[in-house]
Design a protein around this motif. Sequence first.
Motif, PDB file in Angstrom:
ATOM      1  N   GLY A 193     -17.810  40.713  -6.455  1.00  0.00           N
ATOM      2  CA  GLY A 193     -18.711  41.768  -6.508  1.00  0.00           C
ATOM      3  C   GLY A 193     -20.007  41.592  -7.129  1.00  0.00           C
ATOM      4  O   GLY A 193     -20.773  42.703  -7.588  1.00  0.00           O
ATOM      5  N   PHE A 194     -20.135  40.350  -7.692  1.00  0.00           N
ATOM      6  CA  PHE A 194     -21.417  40.141  -8.658  1.00  0.00           C
ATOM      7  C   PHE A 194     -22.581  39.536  -7.744  1.00  0.00           C
ATOM      8  O   PHE A 194     -23.497  39.232  -8.298  1.00  0.00           O
ATOM      9  CB  PHE A 194     -20.996  38.914  -9.470  1.00  0.00           C
ATOM     10  N   GLY A 195     -22.376  39.498  -6.433  1.00  0.00           N
ATOM     11  CA  GLY A 195     -23.418  38.919  -5.605  1.00  0.00           C
ATOM     12  C   GLY A 195     -24.661  39.647  -5.573  1.00  0.00           C
ATOM     13  O   GLY A 195     -24.768  41.034  -5.397  1.00  0.00           O
ATOM     14  N   GLY A 196     -25.791  39.008  -6.041  1.00  0.00           N
ATOM     15  CA  GLY A 196     -26.968  39.562  -6.036  1.00  0.00           C
ATOM     16  C   GLY A 196     -27.323  40.389  -7.546  1.00  0.00           C
ATOM     17  O   GLY A 196     -28.550  40.488  -7.886  1.00  0.00           O
ATOM     18  N   ALA A 197     -26.359  40.371  -8.557  1.00  0.00           N
ATOM     19  CA  ALA A 197     -26.556  40.723  -9.700  1.00  0.00           C
ATOM     20  C   ALA A 197     -27.233  39.736 -10.499  1.00  0.00           C
ATOM     21  O   ALA A 197     -26.947  38.501 -10.333  1.00  0.00           O
ATOM     22  CB  ALA A 197     -25.150  41.016 -10.356  1.00  0.00           C
ATOM     23  N   LYS A 198     -27.953  40.172 -11.453  1.00  0.00           N
ATOM     24  CA  LYS A 198     -28.685  39.053 -12.323  1.00  0.00           C
ATOM     25  C   LYS A 198     -27.518  38.927 -13.784  1.00  0.00           C
ATOM     26  O   LYS A 198     -27.256  39.848 -14.300  1.00  0.00           O
ATOM     27  CB  LYS A 198     -29.941  39.734 -13.069  1.00  0.00           C
ATOM     28  N   VAL A 199     -27.020  37.843 -13.378  1.00  0.00           N
ATOM     29  CA  VAL A 199     -25.681  37.610 -14.550  1.00  0.00           C
ATOM     30  C   VAL A 199     -26.003  36.080 -14.832  1.00  0.00           C
ATOM     31  O   VAL A 199     -26.637  35.034 -14.403  1.00  0.00           O
ATOM     32  CB  VAL A 199     -24.315  37.606 -13.874  1.00  0.00           C
ATOM     33  N   ALA A 200     -25.407  35.789 -16.158  1.00  0.00           N
ATOM     34  CA  ALA A 200     -25.256  34.463 -16.604  1.00  0.00           C
ATOM     35  C   ALA A 200     -23.879  33.974 -16.452  1.00  0.00           C
ATOM     36  O   ALA A 200     -22.939  34.858 -16.359  1.00  0.00           O
ATOM     37  CB  ALA A 200     -25.784  34.187 -17.859  1.00  0.00           C
ATOM     38  N   THR A 201     -23.770  32.637 -15.817  1.00  0.00           N
ATOM     39  CA  THR A 201     -22.382  32.272 -16.005  1.00  0.00           C
ATOM     40  C   THR A 201     -22.206  31.165 -16.545  1.00  0.00           C
ATOM     41  O   THR A 201     -23.021  30.091 -16.870  1.00  0.00           O
ATOM     42  CB  THR A 201     -22.362  31.913 -14.244  1.00  0.00           C
ATOM     43  N   ALA A 202     -20.697  30.759 -17.080  1.00  0.00           N
ATOM     44  CA  ALA A 202     -20.452  29.567 -17.627  1.00  0.00           C
ATOM     45  C   ALA A 202     -18.991  29.198 -17.081  1.00  0.00           C
ATOM     46  O   ALA A 202     -18.053  30.059 -16.708  1.00  0.00           O
ATOM     47  CB  ALA A 202     -20.456  29.645 -19.107  1.00  0.00           C
TER      48      ALA A 202
END
Length: 65
Positions: free
Chosen positions: A25-34
């Motif tokens: 459900g994070f598709g298209g959201a502005k997020v940072a990932t590690a």
Amino acid sequence: MKLQLNGAPLDSDAPTLAALLEAEGFGGAKVATAVNGSFIPASLRASHHLSSGDSIEVLAPMQGG
């Protein structure tokens, strides 16, 4: 495969970080990932393959002052 997403156990068959974000459900959201403590920029998520045991952190930017 068994993963950790933001500290919670998760079973997923998403082959890449981008596919996992979409499935969760994070598709298209502005997020940072590690992954395993290493920052993965948005431009590399589609080519970053996941392996069983990976620990993924997804962080949303916060507003405020």
